[in-house]
Structure formats: C-alpha cells, structure tokens
Design an enzyme around this catalytic site. Structure first.
Site, PDB file in Angstrom:
ATOM      1  N   ASP A 200       5.476  -4.404   2.672  1.00 40.71           N
ATOM      2  CA  ASP A 200       6.487  -3.414   2.287  1.00 40.71           C
ATOM      3  C   ASP A 200       7.861  -4.057   2.420  1.00 40.71           C
ATOM      4  O   ASP A 200       7.992  -5.181   2.928  1.00 40.71           O
ATOM      5  CB  ASP A 200       6.386  -2.162   3.169  1.00 40.71           C
ATOM      6  CG  ASP A 200       6.877  -0.892   2.458  1.00 40.71           C
ATOM      7  OD1 ASP A 200       7.786  -1.008   1.602  1.00 40.71           O
ATOM      8  OD2 ASP A 200       6.376   0.200   2.765  1.00 40.71           O
ATOM      9  N   GLY A 224       8.320  -7.811   1.668  1.00 39.03           N
ATOM     10  CA  GLY A 224       8.443  -8.222   0.277  1.00 39.03           C
ATOM     11  C   GLY A 224       8.568  -7.033  -0.650  1.00 39.03           C
ATOM     12  O   GLY A 224       8.511  -5.877  -0.220  1.00 39.03           O
ATOM     13  N   ASP A 225       8.725  -7.311  -1.927  1.00 38.88           N
ATOM     14  CA  ASP A 225       8.962  -6.315  -2.962  1.00 38.88           C
ATOM     15  C   ASP A 225       7.812  -6.376  -3.961  1.00 38.88           C
ATOM     16  O   ASP A 225       7.632  -7.397  -4.641  1.00 38.88           O
ATOM     17  CB  ASP A 225      10.294  -6.611  -3.657  1.00 38.88           C
ATOM     18  CG  ASP A 225      10.635  -5.631  -4.765  1.00 38.88           C
ATOM     19  OD1 ASP A 225       9.804  -4.759  -5.078  1.00 38.88           O
ATOM     20  OD2 ASP A 225      11.738  -5.738  -5.323  1.00 38.88           O
ATOM     21  N   PHE A 226       7.029  -5.284  -4.062  1.00 39.04           N
ATOM     22  CA  PHE A 226       5.855  -5.335  -4.941  1.00 39.04           C
ATOM     23  C   PHE A 226       6.200  -5.359  -6.428  1.00 39.04           C
ATOM     24  O   PHE A 226       5.319  -5.484  -7.274  1.00 39.04           O
ATOM     25  CB  PHE A 226       4.838  -4.245  -4.628  1.00 39.04           C
ATOM     26  CG  PHE A 226       5.352  -2.826  -4.549  1.00 39.04           C
ATOM     27  CD1 PHE A 226       6.291  -2.332  -5.439  1.00 39.04           C
ATOM     28  CD2 PHE A 226       4.862  -1.976  -3.569  1.00 39.04           C
ATOM     29  CE1 PHE A 226       6.738  -1.024  -5.373  1.00 39.04           C
ATOM     30  CE2 PHE A 226       5.307  -0.654  -3.486  1.00 39.04           C
ATOM     31  CZ  PHE A 226       6.243  -0.177  -4.395  1.00 39.04           C
ATOM     32  N   HIS A 244       2.782   7.415  -7.962  1.00 42.93           N
ATOM     33  CA  HIS A 244       3.378   8.694  -8.367  1.00 42.93           C
ATOM     34  C   HIS A 244       4.899   8.703  -8.217  1.00 42.93           C
ATOM     35  O   HIS A 244       5.561   9.593  -8.757  1.00 42.93           O
ATOM     36  CB  HIS A 244       2.735   9.858  -7.607  1.00 42.93           C
ATOM     37  CG  HIS A 244       3.210  10.043  -6.200  1.00 42.93           C
ATOM     38  ND1 HIS A 244       3.067  11.237  -5.528  1.00 42.93           N
ATOM     39  CD2 HIS A 244       3.804   9.189  -5.306  1.00 42.93           C
ATOM     40  CE1 HIS A 244       3.557  11.119  -4.309  1.00 42.93           C
ATOM     41  NE2 HIS A 244       3.999   9.892  -4.157  1.00 42.93           N
TER      42      HIS A 244
END
Length: 339
Positions: A200, A224-226, A244
């Site tokens: 995350d 990190g950044d998905f 969502h």
C-alpha cells in the site's frame, strides 16, 4: 385520511439525517469512552468531553431513544451493548466508520448530489477541489480516520471471506491496497505456514506493524503505488474494496499492473460486493454503497457481468465467483491471467 396514509416510511427516511448526526456526535465527542466505566450524569460527561451540559443532556436523551444509552435516573446514563460499539479500539468498534461516513466532507458531498445526478461527476471534487484520495493525502486526520474505518470494516468481514475461499492452496498471498494488514493478518493466522506481502501507500501502512503483531515474521510490508507496479512472485493477489473506488479506466489500469506481475499459474482474488441484475431488498447495502462511490470517489459497484467485462479487458478470465458471503455480502471473484 387513514392512519396508514399519514405514516410514510419515506418521510421517516427523509428525517434520517437527524439520527445520523446524533450518533456521529456521540462518536465525535467520545461519549462511549467516557461511559465505559459506568453510569454518569450529563454534567460529569460534559466536563470530560468538553460540552455544554444542558445541550449534552438533550443529546443523551436522543441517544436513549436510539438505543445507544439507557437512562438510569433523571440525569444518569449508561452505555447499552450497541452503544459500546462506539468505544475506541473495541473489538467490534464502529466509531471510525461513523466518523468517516458522517464527516463534514462526506456530508457536504452528499448534499451536492443533485449536481452529480445532472452531470455524473463526483461531488467530492466539486466540494473540495480535489479527488478523495488527493484530499486524504493532504488531510492527516481524515486519512487516519479512513484507515481506521477500513480496518473496523475488514475485521467484521474477514471471517466470512476466509471461510469462503481455500487460502491453504497458496504459499504466498499479496494484499494490494491492504492498508494496515487487518485482512492479511487474519488470513495468516488462519493458515499457518502461509506467507504474506502487504502492499500500500506509506500512509496506509502506518499502523501495519501493530496490526500484524504475531504474524509479522511471515509478512513483508512493501510501500508502493499499485498504479505503477506491484510485487512479483505471489501465488495469489488480493484486491479487497479497491476496484469499487475507481471508474472502469482506472480499475482496469490497476488490474493490468497486477497482471504484469503475476505468473501464469497465479490467481487474482477480487473481494467486492456485487450489484444484482434485478434489485431485491437484501441488496440495499450495495446500492447505497454504489451511490456513495458515485458521490465521493467517482467509482462504482458492479454487476457480475460488469466484473467479467472489466477483468477481461485487463487480461483475466473469471474462474469462480463465491458469494454473497454472510454477513457482509462480499463475493470472492477468483480470476486467472489469460495467455
């Protein structure tokens, strides 16, 4: 006019903002914490929580009507079992959830819903001048409330999710956007020997060490950044309540990032509520969540067919969908990378 015509359920719902704010104020003031050790008067409570005693007495009477406290005397109040769920850190606490969904920014966004219905655009951006996640990044207090609320919700739904899927099939499970690790920690405790990867943004991971506790030695915590990349090599990748939050374009981007990191035999587990093709009363929660996504994030809840289409656009095919899982209504959508 008959009595049945004078009592409209819709009218009662129109007044729903009143109990919502009453419960919100109880959570905001910390009344449940102040009442944890036993009954107290409005004056004693007012001194502790920093309120005006006569006004607080009126709030306590309303909380009595809602079942959060009970009145033991003319000015003596005690917590009920349900009211105790507003305590900070209680195992079944909902205090952060109430604080998040009744926060001023959410409240103002729902108040601007008419323009959202005219344009289809998120109210949050109009109200705050930025997306919800940009706003959280700049507002440390609201970000902490959001993370705590997600942890509260996840604690409630984790047992059902774990029972619905065989996590013993995997050697390593990566939870993408997993926050403080509430879900992953529950899975690791349920499956001895399983390893985890918690992924995350740094702010989401802040409380992870405390949450992971006794399973921390079996879990790698990776910031990190998905949207950019995700860790490689896991047997299963979890996305719980992530897709969502985003429109189809952004959701597909997240899925394609995961797809690039996955081995051909790895599995993607999408944990989301699913909108039925035809509405039934037990779908009330998911359609309310869908409107909240519309108003606050620009995301959406999706039907089973919409999930299949979204996953297919990112290179996945659905293997199995299990659900709804009681009591949350989540589905466990298992997908595999297409060749």
């Amino acid at each position: 006019m008959t009595e049945s015509r004078t009592r409209s359920p819709l009218l009662g719902m129109a007044f729903g903002y009143m109990p919502a704010q009453i419960v919100h104020m109880a959570a905001e003031l910390g009344l449940a914490d102040a009442l944890e050790d036993g009954p107290r008067s409005s004056g004693e409570l007012a001194e502790e929580v920093g309120a005006h005693a006569p006004a607080l007495l009126r709030l306590l009477r309303a909380l009595t009507a809602l079942g959060a406290v009970e009145q033991r005397g003319p000015d003596l109040f005690a917590l009920t079992e349900e009211g105790a769920r507003l305590r900070t850190g209680a195992p079944d606490s909902i205090r952060a959830l109430v604080g998040l969904f009744c926060s001023p920014d959410v409240w103002r966004s729902w108040g601007d819903m008419a323009e959202t219905l005219r344009t289809g655009e998120s109210a949050w951006r109009r109200v705050t001048g930025m997306t919800s996640f940009e706003y959280f990044a700049k507002n440390e207090e609201l970000s902490a409330t959001f993370n705590a609320a997600m942890a509260e919700h996840t604690r409630a739904v984790a047992p059902g999710i774990i029972a619905a899927h065989d996590f013993e099939r995997y050697g390593t499970v990566a939870d993408l956007g997993g926050g403080d690790g509430t879900l992953l920690a529950a899975i690791l405790r349920a499956v001895p020997g399983l390893r985890g990867v918690l992924y995350d943004l740094p702010a989401g991971l802040a409380a992870a060490p405390a949450t992971l506790g006794d399973v921390a030695d079996r879990c790698d915590v990776v910031p990190g950044d998905f949207f950019a990349s995700v860790p490689e090599g896991a047997d299963a990748y979890l996305l719980k309540s992530v897709l969502h939050d985003w429109d189809d374009g952004k959701a597909a981007e997240i899925l394609r990032t995961a797809r690039r990191a996955m081995r051909p035999d790895a599995r993607l587990l999408v944990l989301e509520q699913v909108v039925p093709e035809m509405f039934t009363p037990d779908a009330r929660g998911v359609v309310m969540n869908d409107l909240n996504m519309l108003v606050c994030t620009g995301g959406r809840e999706r039907t089973a067919e919409e999930f299949r289409s979204l996953l297919g656009s990112a290179g996945f095919e659905v293997v199995e969908s299990t659900g709804p899982v009681a009591p949350s209504g989540y589905h466990v959508i298992e997908a595999r990378p297409m060749p």
